[in-house]
Design a protein around this motif. Structure first.
Motif, PDB file in Angstrom:
ATOM      1  N   TYR A   1       9.118  -8.958   7.918  1.00 22.32           N
ATOM      2  CA  TYR A   1       7.546  -9.894   7.633  1.00 22.32           C
ATOM      3  C   TYR A   1       7.024  -9.477   6.254  1.00 22.32           C
ATOM      4  O   TYR A   1       7.098 -10.311   5.423  1.00 22.32           O
ATOM      5  CB  TYR A   1       6.448  -9.583   8.883  1.00 22.32           C
ATOM      6  CG  TYR A   1       6.473 -10.738   9.732  1.00 22.32           C
ATOM      7  CD1 TYR A   1       6.082 -12.169  10.143  1.00 22.32           C
ATOM      8  CD2 TYR A   1       7.211 -10.381  11.109  1.00 22.32           C
ATOM      9  CE1 TYR A   1       6.060 -12.961  10.594  1.00 22.32           C
ATOM     10  CE2 TYR A   1       7.561 -11.233  11.585  1.00 22.32           C
ATOM     11  CZ  TYR A   1       6.644 -12.955  11.988  1.00 22.32           C
ATOM     12  OH  TYR A   1       6.902 -13.382  12.711  1.00 22.32           O
ATOM     13  N   PHE A   2       6.840  -8.488   6.148  1.00 21.95           N
ATOM     14  CA  PHE A   2       6.075  -8.131   4.931  1.00 21.95           C
ATOM     15  C   PHE A   2       7.670  -8.142   3.859  1.00 21.95           C
ATOM     16  O   PHE A   2       6.773  -8.299   2.366  1.00 21.95           O
ATOM     17  CB  PHE A   2       6.164  -6.570   4.585  1.00 21.95           C
ATOM     18  CG  PHE A   2       4.674  -5.646   5.122  1.00 21.95           C
ATOM     19  CD1 PHE A   2       3.586  -6.062   5.320  1.00 21.95           C
ATOM     20  CD2 PHE A   2       5.349  -5.462   6.932  1.00 21.95           C
ATOM     21  CE1 PHE A   2       2.329  -5.684   5.423  1.00 21.95           C
ATOM     22  CE2 PHE A   2       3.522  -4.557   7.605  1.00 21.95           C
ATOM     23  CZ  PHE A   2       2.348  -4.688   6.578  1.00 21.95           C
ATOM     24  N   ARG A   3       8.549  -7.819   4.056  1.00 22.54           N
ATOM     25  CA  ARG A   3      10.121  -8.133   3.219  1.00 22.54           C
ATOM     26  C   ARG A   3       9.747  -9.604   2.849  1.00 22.54           C
ATOM     27  O   ARG A   3       9.793 -10.360   1.007  1.00 22.54           O
ATOM     28  CB  ARG A   3      10.821  -8.226   3.934  1.00 22.54           C
ATOM     29  CG  ARG A   3      11.535  -6.968   2.863  1.00 22.54           C
ATOM     30  CD  ARG A   3      13.344  -6.762   3.488  1.00 22.54           C
ATOM     31  NE  ARG A   3      13.724  -7.245   3.810  1.00 22.54           N
ATOM     32  CZ  ARG A   3      15.283  -7.247   4.480  1.00 22.54           C
ATOM     33  NH1 ARG A   3      15.938  -6.694   3.950  1.00 22.54           N
ATOM     34  NH2 ARG A   3      14.959  -7.875   5.983  1.00 22.54           N
ATOM     35  N   SER A   4       8.926 -10.926   3.721  1.00 24.37           N
ATOM     36  CA  SER A   4       9.327 -12.291   3.205  1.00 24.37           C
ATOM     37  C   SER A   4       7.828 -12.369   2.443  1.00 24.37           C
ATOM     38  O   SER A   4       7.922 -13.733   2.483  1.00 24.37           O
ATOM     39  CB  SER A   4      10.232 -13.021   4.561  1.00 24.37           C
ATOM     40  OG  SER A   4       8.780 -12.144   5.504  1.00 24.37           O
ATOM     41  N   SER A   5       6.898 -11.325   2.620  1.00 23.49           N
ATOM     42  CA  SER A   5       5.173 -12.557   2.111  1.00 23.49           C
ATOM     43  C   SER A   5       5.331 -11.338   0.970  1.00 23.49           C
ATOM     44  O   SER A   5       5.687 -10.433   0.522  1.00 23.49           O
ATOM     45  CB  SER A   5       4.422 -11.252   3.214  1.00 23.49           C
ATOM     46  OG  SER A   5       3.944 -10.502   2.055  1.00 23.49           O
ATOM     47  N   PRO A   6       5.206 -12.706  -0.255  1.00 23.92           N
ATOM     48  CA  PRO A   6       5.146 -11.755  -2.036  1.00 23.92           C
ATOM     49  C   PRO A   6       4.431 -11.021  -2.231  1.00 23.92           C
ATOM     50  O   PRO A   6       3.582 -10.610  -1.408  1.00 23.92           O
ATOM     51  CB  PRO A   6       4.122 -12.996  -2.154  1.00 23.92           C
ATOM     52  CG  PRO A   6       3.180 -13.977  -0.811  1.00 23.92           C
ATOM     53  CD  PRO A   6       4.307 -13.240   0.076  1.00 23.92           C
ATOM     54  N   ILE A   7       5.019 -10.157  -3.255  1.00 26.88           N
ATOM     55  CA  ILE A   7       4.502  -8.484  -3.554  1.00 26.88           C
ATOM     56  C   ILE A   7       3.649  -8.841  -4.490  1.00 26.88           C
ATOM     57  O   ILE A   7       2.543  -8.161  -5.098  1.00 26.88           O
ATOM     58  CB  ILE A   7       5.624  -7.834  -3.901  1.00 26.88           C
ATOM     59  CG1 ILE A   7       5.428  -6.262  -4.020  1.00 26.88           C
ATOM     60  CG2 ILE A   7       6.714  -8.335  -5.328  1.00 26.88           C
ATOM     61  CD1 ILE A   7       6.620  -5.762  -4.304  1.00 26.88           C
TER      62      ILE A   7
ATOM     63  N   TYR B   1       5.588  -1.652   6.131  1.00 26.54           N
ATOM     64  CA  TYR B   1       5.102  -2.084   4.534  1.00 26.54           C
ATOM     65  C   TYR B   1       5.786  -0.775   4.140  1.00 26.54           C
ATOM     66  O   TYR B   1       6.382  -1.528   2.972  1.00 26.54           O
ATOM     67  CB  TYR B   1       3.503  -1.803   4.921  1.00 26.54           C
ATOM     68  CG  TYR B   1       3.005  -1.367   3.814  1.00 26.54           C
ATOM     69  CD1 TYR B   1       2.914  -3.497   3.121  1.00 26.54           C
ATOM     70  CD2 TYR B   1       2.459  -0.638   3.210  1.00 26.54           C
ATOM     71  CE1 TYR B   1       2.056  -3.165   1.540  1.00 26.54           C
ATOM     72  CE2 TYR B   1       2.281  -1.086   1.096  1.00 26.54           C
ATOM     73  CZ  TYR B   1       2.322  -1.490   0.868  1.00 26.54           C
ATOM     74  OH  TYR B   1       1.110  -1.926   0.229  1.00 26.54           O
ATOM     75  N   ALA B   2       6.000   0.384   4.287  1.00 23.53           N
ATOM     76  CA  ALA B   2       6.269   0.949   3.658  1.00 23.53           C
ATOM     77  C   ALA B   2       7.920   1.114   3.310  1.00 23.53           C
ATOM     78  O   ALA B   2       8.421   1.214   2.241  1.00 23.53           O
ATOM     79  CB  ALA B   2       6.322   2.532   4.045  1.00 23.53           C
ATOM     80  N   LEU B   3       8.745   0.495   4.864  1.00 20.62           N
ATOM     81  CA  LEU B   3       9.588   0.557   4.537  1.00 20.62           C
ATOM     82  C   LEU B   3      10.624  -0.675   3.416  1.00 20.62           C
ATOM     83  O   LEU B   3      10.836  -0.715   2.123  1.00 20.62           O
ATOM     84  CB  LEU B   3      11.085   0.585   5.280  1.00 20.62           C
ATOM     85  CG  LEU B   3      11.029   2.150   6.459  1.00 20.62           C
ATOM     86  CD1 LEU B   3      11.524   1.558   7.836  1.00 20.62           C
ATOM     87  CD2 LEU B   3      11.652   2.539   5.542  1.00 20.62           C
ATOM     88  N   ALA B   4       9.702  -1.873   3.629  1.00 18.04           N
ATOM     89  CA  ALA B   4      10.022  -3.111   2.560  1.00 18.04           C
ATOM     90  C   ALA B   4       9.578  -2.441   1.269  1.00 18.04           C
ATOM     91  O   ALA B   4       9.856  -3.713   0.799  1.00 18.04           O
ATOM     92  CB  ALA B   4       8.838  -4.283   3.557  1.00 18.04           C
ATOM     93  N   ARG B   5       8.253  -1.830   1.186  1.00 15.81           N
ATOM     94  CA  ARG B   5       7.611  -1.511  -0.262  1.00 15.81           C
ATOM     95  C   ARG B   5       8.812  -0.451  -1.679  1.00 15.81           C
ATOM     96  O   ARG B   5       8.223  -0.510  -2.348  1.00 15.81           O
ATOM     97  CB  ARG B   5       6.280  -1.572  -0.465  1.00 15.81           C
ATOM     98  CG  ARG B   5       5.592  -2.596  -0.150  1.00 15.81           C
ATOM     99  CD  ARG B   5       5.696  -3.606  -1.301  1.00 15.81           C
ATOM    100  NE  ARG B   5       4.915  -5.546  -0.289  1.00 15.81           N
ATOM    101  CZ  ARG B   5       5.482  -5.959   0.170  1.00 15.81           C
ATOM    102  NH1 ARG B   5       7.267  -6.658   0.303  1.00 15.81           N
ATOM    103  NH2 ARG B   5       4.962  -8.047   0.522  1.00 15.81           N
ATOM    104  N   ALA B   6       9.006   0.216  -0.359  1.00 18.83           N
ATOM    105  CA  ALA B   6       9.450   1.378  -0.752  1.00 18.83           C
ATOM    106  C   ALA B   6      10.985   0.428  -2.152  1.00 18.83           C
ATOM    107  O   ALA B   6      11.897   0.041  -1.597  1.00 18.83           O
ATOM    108  CB  ALA B   6      10.529   2.273   0.314  1.00 18.83           C
ATOM    109  N   LYS B   7      10.845   1.406  -3.445  1.00 18.60           N
ATOM    110  CA  LYS B   7      12.265   1.194  -4.055  1.00 18.60           C
ATOM    111  C   LYS B   7      13.351   2.157  -4.114  1.00 18.60           C
ATOM    112  O   LYS B   7      14.075   2.073  -4.222  1.00 18.60           O
ATOM    113  CB  LYS B   7      11.421   1.648  -5.446  1.00 18.60           C
ATOM    114  CG  LYS B   7      10.862   0.116  -6.333  1.00 18.60           C
ATOM    115  CD  LYS B   7      10.490  -0.087  -7.174  1.00 18.60           C
ATOM    116  CE  LYS B   7       9.565   0.291  -6.956  1.00 18.60           C
ATOM    117  NZ  LYS B   7       8.059   0.197  -6.433  1.00 18.60           N
ATOM    118  N   PHE B   8      13.863   2.719  -2.771  1.00 15.93           N
ATOM    119  CA  PHE B   8      14.799   4.101  -2.719  1.00 15.93           C
ATOM    120  C   PHE B   8      15.506   3.225  -1.287  1.00 15.93           C
ATOM    121  O   PHE B   8      15.053   2.441  -1.096  1.00 15.93           O
ATOM    122  CB  PHE B   8      13.255   4.953  -1.682  1.00 15.93           C
ATOM    123  CG  PHE B   8      14.119   5.575  -1.011  1.00 15.93           C
ATOM    124  CD1 PHE B   8      15.124   6.815  -1.065  1.00 15.93           C
ATOM    125  CD2 PHE B   8      14.290   5.889   0.474  1.00 15.93           C
ATOM    126  CE1 PHE B   8      15.749   7.729  -0.004  1.00 15.93           C
ATOM    127  CE2 PHE B   8      15.153   6.326   1.304  1.00 15.93           C
ATOM    128  CZ  PHE B   8      16.024   7.345   1.153  1.00 15.93           C
TER     129      PHE B   8
END
Lengths: 293, 310
Positions: free
Chosen positions: A180-186, A113-120
Motif C-alpha cells: 500500500y505504501f509503495r503505491s501511495s505517492p511520495i 512504511y519503513a520498507l517502502a520508503r527505504a532506499k536501501f
C-alpha cells in the motif's frame, strides 16, 4: 465457455448486423448470469444448511431420508446457553482477535512504511522475509512455542495465543502495508519533510492518512485470521480462556450436544466475520488482491 | 524510488546529517517487527530443528537424549510418514489445480464489470471467511451417509460406499480436496479476476481486430498475460494448502486408517497428542525444508519471468 468469456472483457465487437449482435450479447450475458447464480448456490447452500440445523428439532435433523421440511424451533439456541457460557466464549474470541490485531498493526504498519520508503537495496528482501514467515508450517513453531509458554508460565492464557497469532499476522500486515505504501505517492511526504516537518510527524499526519484503506484491510484480515484460528487456541488455551472455535470443536465430540446445538453455536462463530466482510467488502476485496500480488 | 529532498538543518539540536537521521528513523520503524518475528517465529522454528535431533518426549522429559539423525531415519522408514507425504502432495497439487481451473472459469464469467457481478462476487467470498473448522463440520454433516443431505442419497444410490465419501479409504482424500476447493475457489477467482481486469485493453482489441478466434485470443493473449501477475498468488495458495490442518482434522482426523493423514496432521498428532516432540519436530522440519524448496523454485521461475517482461 471461452467464447462467452473473451467477449465479456468489454471489447467492442465490430461487423455483422448491429441489432443481432446486441441480442446475442444480451443472451450471452443472461446465460452467464444464470451460471453465476447456480455456482453461487453451490457455494452458499452448504453453509446455509448447517446454519438451518439450528432451527430444526433433532428428529428432523436425523430424518431419513433427509427432508427439506421441518417445524422450526428455538430450542437449539436455548441449549447453547445451557451448555456453554456463550458471553465468555465470545469475550475470549474478541480479546484474542482484537489483541492480536492491535499488536500486529502497531508492529506491522510502521515496518511496512519503513520498507517502502527505504532506499536501501535489501528492503525488498526484508519484505520477502516477512512474506516467508507466513508460509512456515504452523506446527514447526507451535510445538517449541508451546514448551516455551509452559516454561514461562503463560500457557493457558490469552497472551500465549495473542503472541503467536501476532507473529503471523504482523508479518502479513508488513507485507500488505509495504504494497500500500509503495503505491501511495511520495511527493507530499517529501514536501512536508522539506518544510521542516519531522519524520515522525510526517509519517503520522501525511503518510498514514493516505493508506487508511490498507490499514482497514489489514485489520480485517488480522481479525479474521485470529478469530478463525483454532490450532493455536486448541493447544494454548484452557477451559476459561478458550475462544468459540475451540468450544465448537469440543462440543462436536460430545454426546449430549446435537447437530442442532452445533448449528446454533456456529452462528456465533461465523456470522460476525461474514458480516464484517460484507460491510467492509470494498476494503476486503482490495486487500485480498493487493496482499498477494 | 526517487531520492528524498534533503532539508539542510542548521540548528545545533540536529547535529546528525539528515540522511543518517532519516535512515535511523526508518530502521527504528522496522526494528520492532523484525525483533518480534525473530523472537516469536524464528526462534521457536530454530528450537524445533534442535529438538528434531533429540529423543524428547514431554511424557518423560528426564530421559531426553541427543540421538543425531535417528528421528529422521525413523521418519523415512515410517509407512505413515510416507503415506502422509504422498497425501500432502496429492492434496496440495490436486486442490490448487482444481481451484485454479474453477477459479479461472468463474473469473471469466464475472469479467464484465457490472453491479450484478460485483454483488455475486461479494457473496461468493463468504466461504473464504467461514472458520475452516466450521467448513469441516458442514461437510462432515452433509456427507454423513446416515442423515446428510448429500451423503444419504449418495450412499442410497450407490455413489459412495456405505461409510460415505469421507469414511471410505478410496474416496476420503478426494473428498477432502473437494472441500478445500469449495472453500478457496472464490479466492482464486477473485485474484484471477483482478488479473483479468488489469490486462491492457488495447492488446485484447488488437487481437480481435486481427481476427483471432475467442479460444485463440484466450490461449495466446489472455493466459500468457494473466499467469505472471497471478503466479505469486498461486504459489502462496499452494503453500497454504501444503499446511492445511483444520478441515482434515475435523472431517476425518487423518482417517480412515491413514488415508487422509498429511504431514501437518501427522506431526500435530505426534507432537501435541502423543507428545513425541523430537519425532514431530523432525516431520515439521522436513515440511519447512519442502516449503523452502518450493520458495526457491518460485524465485528461480519468477525472476527470469519478471526480467523478460521488464
Amino acid at each position: 465457455m471461452a467464447r462467452a468469456i473473451v467477449r465479456g472483457g468489454g471489447v467492442p465487437s465490430g461487423s455483422a448486423g448491429k441489432q443481432g449482435m446486441r441480442r446475442a450479447e444480451a443472451r450471452s450475458i443472461l446465460y452467464r448470469r444464470v451460471a453465476v447464480i447456480v455456482i453461487l448456490a453451490v457455494f452458499l447452500l452448504p453453509l446455509l444448511w448447517l446454519l438451518s440445523t439450528a432451527y430444526k428439532p433433532t428428529r428432523d435433523i436425523f430424518a431419513t431420508p433427509p427432508t427439506l421440511l421441518f417445524s422450526p424451533t428455538w430450542s437449539n439456541f436455548t441449549s447453547v446457553f445451557r451448555y456453554f457460557d456463550l458471553p465468555e466464549l465470545l469475550w475470549s474470541s474478541i480479546v484474542i482477535s482484537l489483541g492480536s490485531t492491535v499488536l500486529s498493526l502497531l508492529l506491522g504498519v510502521p515496518a511496512g512504511y519503513a520498507l517502502a520508503r527505504a532506499k536501501f537495496r535489501g528492503a525488498v528482501g526484508v519484505a520477502y522475509f516477512f512474506l516467508a514467515i507466513r508460509t512456515v508450517p504452523p506446527v514447526a513453531t507451535l510445538i517449541p512455542f508451546y514448551i516455551l509458554m509452559r516454561d514461562i508460565g503463560l500457557l493457558g492464557t490469552w497472551w500465549a495465543v495473542i503472541l503467536i497469532n501476532t507473529s503471523l499476522n504482523c508479518a502479513f500486515v508488513v507485507w500488505m502495508m509495504y504494497a500500500y505504501f509503495r503505491s501511495s505517492p511520495i511527493s507530499i511526504e517529501e514536501a512536508a519533510l522539506t518544510d521542516g516537518c519531522n519524520d515522525w510527524r510526517t509519517f503520522l499526519t501525511v503518510a498514514l492518512p493516505a493508506v487508511v484503506p490498507g490499514i482497514i484491510a489489514s485489520a480485517i484480515f488480522c481479525v479474521m485470521f485470529s478469530w478463525n484460528d483454532f490450532l493455536f487456541a486448541m493447544f494454548l488455551t484452557r477451559a476459561e480462556t478458550k475462544p468459540i472455535s475451540v468450544a465448537l470443536l469440543s462440543a462436536y465430540g460430545t454426546k449430549d450436544i446435537s447437530w442442532g446445538t452445533l448449528g446454533a453455536l456456529a452462528h456465533f462463530s461465523t456470522l460476525p466475520i461474514i458480516l464484517m466482510m460484507l460491510f467492509l467488502n470494498r476494503y476486503f476485496v482490495q486487500g485480498l488482491t493487493k496482499g498477494v500480488n | 524510488m526517487t531520492d528524498l529532498a534533503l532539508p539542510i538543518s542548521r540548528s545545533p539540536r540536529n547535529a546528525m546529517p539528515y540522511r543518517t537521521r532519516r535512515r535511523l528513523f526508518l530502521l527504528l520503524m522496522v526494528a520492532p517487527a523484525i525483533v518480534y518475528v525473530v523472537l516469536i517465529a524464528l526462534w521457536p522454528l530454530a528450537q524445533g530443528i534442535v529438538y528434531s535431533f533429540f529423543d524428547y518426549s514431554l511424557l518423560r522429559p528426564a530421559s531426553t537424549s541427543y540421538v543425531g539423525l535417528d528421528n529422521y531415519r525413523a521418519l523415512f522408514s515410517d509407512t505413515t510418514v510416507r503415506t502422509a507425504l504422498v497425501n500432502t502432495f496429492l492434496f496440495t497439487f490436486g486442490a490448487v489445480a482444481l481451484e485454479f481451473l474453477f477459479g479461472l472459469g468463474l473469473a471469466l464469467l464475472l469479467w464484465r464489470d457490472d453491479r450484478f457481478n460485483r454483488i455475486c462476487l461479494s457473496l461468493l467470498l463468504i466461504p473464504v471467511t467461514v472458520t475452516p473448522l466450521v467448513v469441516g463440520l458442514i461437510f462432515k454433516a452433509m456427507l454423513s451417509p446416515d442423515y446428510g443431505a448429500i451423503g444419504y442419497f449418495a450412499a442410497e444410490w450407490g455413489l459412495s460406499g456405505e461409510h460415505g465419501f469421507l469414511g471410505e479409504t478410496s474416496s476420503a482424500l478426494m473428498t477432502i480436496i473437494m472441500i478445500d476447493v469449495w472453500e478457496w475457489t472464490p479466492l482464486m477467482a477473485l485474484i484471477l479476476l483482478a488479473g483479468l481486469k488489469s490486462l491492457p485493453t488495447d492488446i485484447l482489441e488488437a487481437a480481435q481486430v486481427d481476427g483471432a478466434r475467442p479460444l485463440q485470443r484466450f490461449r495466446i493473449v489472455v493466459l500468457p498475460l494473466l499467469l505472471p501477475s497471478t503466479f505469486l498468488a498461486l504459489v502462496l495458495r499452494m503453500m497454504d494448502a501444503f499446511r492445511v490442518f483444520d478441515i482434515i482434522f475435523v472431517s476425518t482426523g487423518g482417517g480412515p486408517g491413514d488415508a487422509t493423514d498429511t504431514l501437518m496432521i501427522y506431526s500435530v498428532k505426534q507432537g501435541l497428542q502423543f507428545f513425541n516432540v523430537g519425532f514431530a519436530s523432525a516431520i515439521a522440519s522436513v515440511m519447512t525444508i519442502l516449503i523452502g524448496i518450493m520458495a526457491v523454485i518460485f524465485i528461480l521461475v519468477v525472476k527470469p519471468a519478471e526480467a523478460r517482461n521488464g
